[in-house]
Design a protein around this motif. Sequence first.
Motif, PDB file in Angstrom:
ATOM      1  N   ASP A  20       2.225  18.346   7.186  1.00  0.00           N
ATOM      2  CA  ASP A  20       2.786  16.996   7.291  1.00  0.00           C
ATOM      3  C   ASP A  20       3.480  16.789   8.632  1.00  0.00           C
ATOM      4  O   ASP A  20       3.326  15.745   9.276  1.00  0.00           O
ATOM      5  N   CYS A  21       4.267  17.783   9.048  1.00  0.00           N
ATOM      6  CA  CYS A  21       4.994  17.657  10.320  1.00  0.00           C
ATOM      7  C   CYS A  21       4.041  17.524  11.499  1.00  0.00           C
ATOM      8  O   CYS A  21       4.224  16.660  12.375  1.00  0.00           O
ATOM      9  N   THR A  27      10.859  10.722  19.968  1.00  0.00           N
ATOM     10  CA  THR A  27      10.011   9.864  19.145  1.00  0.00           C
ATOM     11  C   THR A  27       9.491  10.622  17.936  1.00  0.00           C
ATOM     12  O   THR A  27       9.407  10.077  16.825  1.00  0.00           O
ATOM     13  N   PHE A  28       9.149  11.896  18.137  1.00  0.00           N
ATOM     14  CA  PHE A  28       8.686  12.732  17.031  1.00  0.00           C
ATOM     15  C   PHE A  28       9.780  12.898  15.984  1.00  0.00           C
ATOM     16  O   PHE A  28       9.544  12.739  14.780  1.00  0.00           O
ATOM     17  N   GLN A  29      11.005  13.204  16.414  1.00  0.00           N
ATOM     18  CA  GLN A  29      12.104  13.366  15.465  1.00  0.00           C
ATOM     19  C   GLN A  29      12.419  12.052  14.757  1.00  0.00           C
ATOM     20  O   GLN A  29      12.752  12.036  13.565  1.00  0.00           O
ATOM     21  N   LYS A  30      12.281  10.940  15.493  1.00  0.00           N
ATOM     22  CA  LYS A  30      12.489   9.629  14.885  1.00  0.00           C
ATOM     23  C   LYS A  30      11.426   9.354  13.836  1.00  0.00           C
ATOM     24  O   LYS A  30      11.711   8.781  12.770  1.00  0.00           O
ATOM     25  N   ARG A  31      10.212   9.771  14.125  1.00  0.00           N
ATOM     26  CA  ARG A  31       9.114   9.617  13.170  1.00  0.00           C
ATOM     27  C   ARG A  31       9.408  10.398  11.886  1.00  0.00           C
ATOM     28  O   ARG A  31       9.192   9.901  10.773  1.00  0.00           O
ATOM     29  N   LEU A  32       9.902  11.614  12.019  1.00  0.00           N
ATOM     30  CA  LEU A  32      10.253  12.421  10.850  1.00  0.00           C
ATOM     31  C   LEU A  32      11.377  11.772  10.052  1.00  0.00           C
ATOM     32  O   LEU A  32      11.355  11.755   8.815  1.00  0.00           O
ATOM     33  N   ASN A  33      12.363  11.217  10.742  1.00  0.00           N
ATOM     34  CA  ASN A  33      13.476  10.557  10.061  1.00  0.00           C
ATOM     35  C   ASN A  33      13.031   9.275   9.360  1.00  0.00           C
ATOM     36  O   ASN A  33      13.577   8.919   8.306  1.00  0.00           O
ATOM     37  N   THR A  34      12.052   8.595   9.950  1.00  0.00           N
ATOM     38  CA  THR A  34      11.519   7.389   9.325  1.00  0.00           C
ATOM     39  C   THR A  34      10.876   7.720   7.982  1.00  0.00           C
ATOM     40  O   THR A  34      10.921   6.917   7.038  1.00  0.00           O
ATOM     41  N   ARG A  35      10.292   8.909   7.895  1.00  0.00           N
ATOM     42  CA  ARG A  35       9.646   9.344   6.655  1.00  0.00           C
ATOM     43  C   ARG A  35      10.546  10.296   5.866  1.00  0.00           C
ATOM     44  O   ARG A  35      10.071  11.142   5.109  1.00  0.00           O
ATOM     45  N   ARG A  36      11.846  10.142   6.017  1.00  0.00           N
ATOM     46  CA  ARG A  36      12.805  11.043   5.378  1.00  0.00           C
ATOM     47  C   ARG A  36      12.676  11.027   3.854  1.00  0.00           C
ATOM     48  O   ARG A  36      12.843  12.060   3.204  1.00  0.00           O
ATOM     49  N   ASN A  37      12.386   9.870   3.270  1.00  0.00           N
ATOM     50  CA  ASN A  37      12.244   9.796   1.811  1.00  0.00           C
ATOM     51  C   ASN A  37      11.086  10.667   1.327  1.00  0.00           C
ATOM     52  O   ASN A  37      11.189  11.348   0.302  1.00  0.00           O
ATOM     53  N   TYR A  57       9.798  13.352   2.859  1.00  0.00           N
ATOM     54  CA  TYR A  57      10.127  14.769   3.013  1.00  0.00           C
ATOM     55  C   TYR A  57      11.190  15.211   2.010  1.00  0.00           C
ATOM     56  O   TYR A  57      11.126  16.327   1.470  1.00  0.00           O
ATOM     57  N   GLN A  58      12.161  14.341   1.753  1.00  0.00           N
ATOM     58  CA  GLN A  58      13.236  14.690   0.816  1.00  0.00           C
ATOM     59  C   GLN A  58      12.701  14.838  -0.609  1.00  0.00           C
ATOM     60  O   GLN A  58      13.062  15.772  -1.338  1.00  0.00           O
ATOM     61  N   GLU A  59      11.828  13.915  -0.995  1.00  0.00           N
ATOM     62  CA  GLU A  59      11.286  13.959  -2.357  1.00  0.00           C
ATOM     63  C   GLU A  59      10.319  15.120  -2.554  1.00  0.00           C
ATOM     64  O   GLU A  59      10.303  15.755  -3.606  1.00  0.00           O
ATOM     65  N   LYS A  60       9.505  15.408  -1.549  1.00  0.00           N
ATOM     66  CA  LYS A  60       8.479  16.433  -1.698  1.00  0.00           C
ATOM     67  C   LYS A  60       8.990  17.835  -1.412  1.00  0.00           C
ATOM     68  O   LYS A  60       8.576  18.809  -2.069  1.00  0.00           O
ATOM     69  N   TYR A  61       9.902  17.967  -0.418  1.00  0.00           N
ATOM     70  CA  TYR A  61      10.329  19.294   0.016  1.00  0.00           C
ATOM     71  C   TYR A  61      11.831  19.536  -0.127  1.00  0.00           C
ATOM     72  O   TYR A  61      12.295  20.663   0.054  1.00  0.00           O
ATOM     73  N   GLY A  62      12.577  18.472  -0.417  1.00  0.00           N
ATOM     74  CA  GLY A  62      14.018  18.629  -0.559  1.00  0.00           C
ATOM     75  C   GLY A  62      14.738  18.835   0.752  1.00  0.00           C
ATOM     76  O   GLY A  62      15.847  19.377   0.789  1.00  0.00           O
ATOM     77  N   LEU A  63      14.151  18.406   1.857  1.00  0.00           N
ATOM     78  CA  LEU A  63      14.773  18.555   3.174  1.00  0.00           C
ATOM     79  C   LEU A  63      14.151  17.569   4.154  1.00  0.00           C
ATOM     80  O   LEU A  63      13.095  16.989   3.894  1.00  0.00           O
ATOM     81  N   ILE A  64      14.834  17.380   5.274  1.00  0.00           N
ATOM     82  CA  ILE A  64      14.301  16.575   6.379  1.00  0.00           C
ATOM     83  C   ILE A  64      14.088  17.525   7.548  1.00  0.00           C
ATOM     84  O   ILE A  64      15.060  18.090   8.086  1.00  0.00           O
ATOM     85  N   PRO A  65      12.851  17.771   7.941  1.00  0.00           N
ATOM     86  CA  PRO A  65      12.581  18.767   8.987  1.00  0.00           C
ATOM     87  C   PRO A  65      13.164  18.379  10.340  1.00  0.00           C
ATOM     88  O   PRO A  65      13.148  17.213  10.726  1.00  0.00           O
ATOM     89  N   GLU A  66      13.684  19.374  11.027  1.00  0.00           N
ATOM     90  CA  GLU A  66      14.173  19.204  12.390  1.00  0.00           C
ATOM     91  C   GLU A  66      13.513  20.245  13.281  1.00  0.00           C
ATOM     92  O   GLU A  66      13.303  21.386  12.850  1.00  0.00           O
TER      93      GLU A  66
END
Length: 359
Positions: free
Chosen positions: A205-206, A250-260, A262-271
Motif C-alpha cells: 500500500d505504501c 507530498t508522499f507523507q501528505k498522501r499517507l496522511n490523507t489516507r490515514r483512515n 491505514y488506521q483501520e487496516k493496520y492500526g497505524l499511520i506509516p511514516e
Amino acid sequence: MSRTFRQYLLFTLQSIGFWMLAFSFLIVIRYFGVFEEKGVSVLPKYRLALTDLLAFVSLVSIPFGIFYAAIEFLFDRFLSKSLSLGIVIFAKTVIYLILLVVLVSFVVDYTGYILDDSTETGNDWWYTNKTFWTIVVFFIVASLVFSFIKIANEKFGRGVFINMLLGKYRKPQEEKRIFMFLDLKSSTTIAENLGHYTYSQLIQDCFYDLNSIVQRYDAEIYQYVGDEAVLSWTYERGIKRNNAVQLYFTFQKRLNTRRNHYQEKYGLIPEFKAGIHGGTLMVAEVGSIKKELAYHGDVINTTARIQAECNTFNANVLISESLLQEMKLRKIFTTKRINDLLLKGKVQTINIYSISTEN
C-alpha cells in the motif's frame, strides 16, 4: 493537480504522435499494396492521393490518441490496483474494439478506403470484413509496442531506455545524479506486531501511494529493497522545483490523507525517513539475465549513511550540505544544520541538514 495534468497532457501528446505514425504506416503499406496487386480493379472514385489519405488519417488519429491516452491513464491511476491484470486487459480490449468499429466506420463512410467491399451496409459489416480484422491485428501489435515502450520508460526512466537501445551503457558512463533512500520508520517493531503477511500488504500500500506521485516529481525508482525504496533523479530534474525534497513531503501528505485506511487496516499511520544526496557516479548495464542499470560510486553509499542518521537526530529528512547549497528551497521549508559527522565507512566528515515543514 497541475503536475498531474501536465503529466497526462504529455502522455496524451505522446499517444497522438505514436498513433499518427502507426496508422500512417498502415495506410502507406495498404495504399501501395492494393494498387500494386495484380488483378485488382480500382474504381476512379477510390483513387485518392496518398497525401490526402495521410492527412485524413492524421486528423482521425488525434481523437483516437486522446481517447487511448485517457483509457490508459484512467486504468493505470484508478483501476490497476483493484482489478486483476486479466480483467484490465479484457476491459481495455472491449473498449478499444468498440472504438475501432466507430473509427473504421467513419473511414468507410467518408473515404471509401475499405476496398474489399465498400458497399457493405448494416451495423455488423465489421464482423466479416477482412480489412477491418487486419486493422485490428495491426492495432494489437502497435498497442503492444506502445505498452512495451511505456513500461520500459517507467522501469528505466525517461530517455534511459532509448540510450540502452543505442548501447550507451555497454561501457560505464559518468553521470551526475541525486538519490533518495526512503525507509519505513520502526519497521522491525511494525513487522513483529502485524506479522509478515499483513506487513507485506502494508508495504504494498505504501509503495503504491509512492508510485502515484513519482512521475509528478520526475523521479525514477532505482530499487525496492524490503521496506526501503531508492529513488533517483538527474541532477537538473532533482533540483528543479525542489523535486528531490518536495516528493518526500507530498508522499507523507498522501499517507496522511489516507490515514483512515491505514488506521483501520493496520492500526497505524506509516511514516518514512529519508536521506538525500547527490554527485557524480558511474552507471552501467550489468548482467545478461535480468539485465538492468546499476549505479556505482560513493554517492550511493553516502546517501544510505545519511538516511541511517535520521533516527540518531530524530529527523524525518536529512540532506547533504553540498546538495542543499545548490537547491533554492521554498520558504515553507525549514532547515537545521547538524554538526560535522563522520559517517560509517567515511574518512572525512560531512555536513548534513534536517528539513521540515509545517505544511
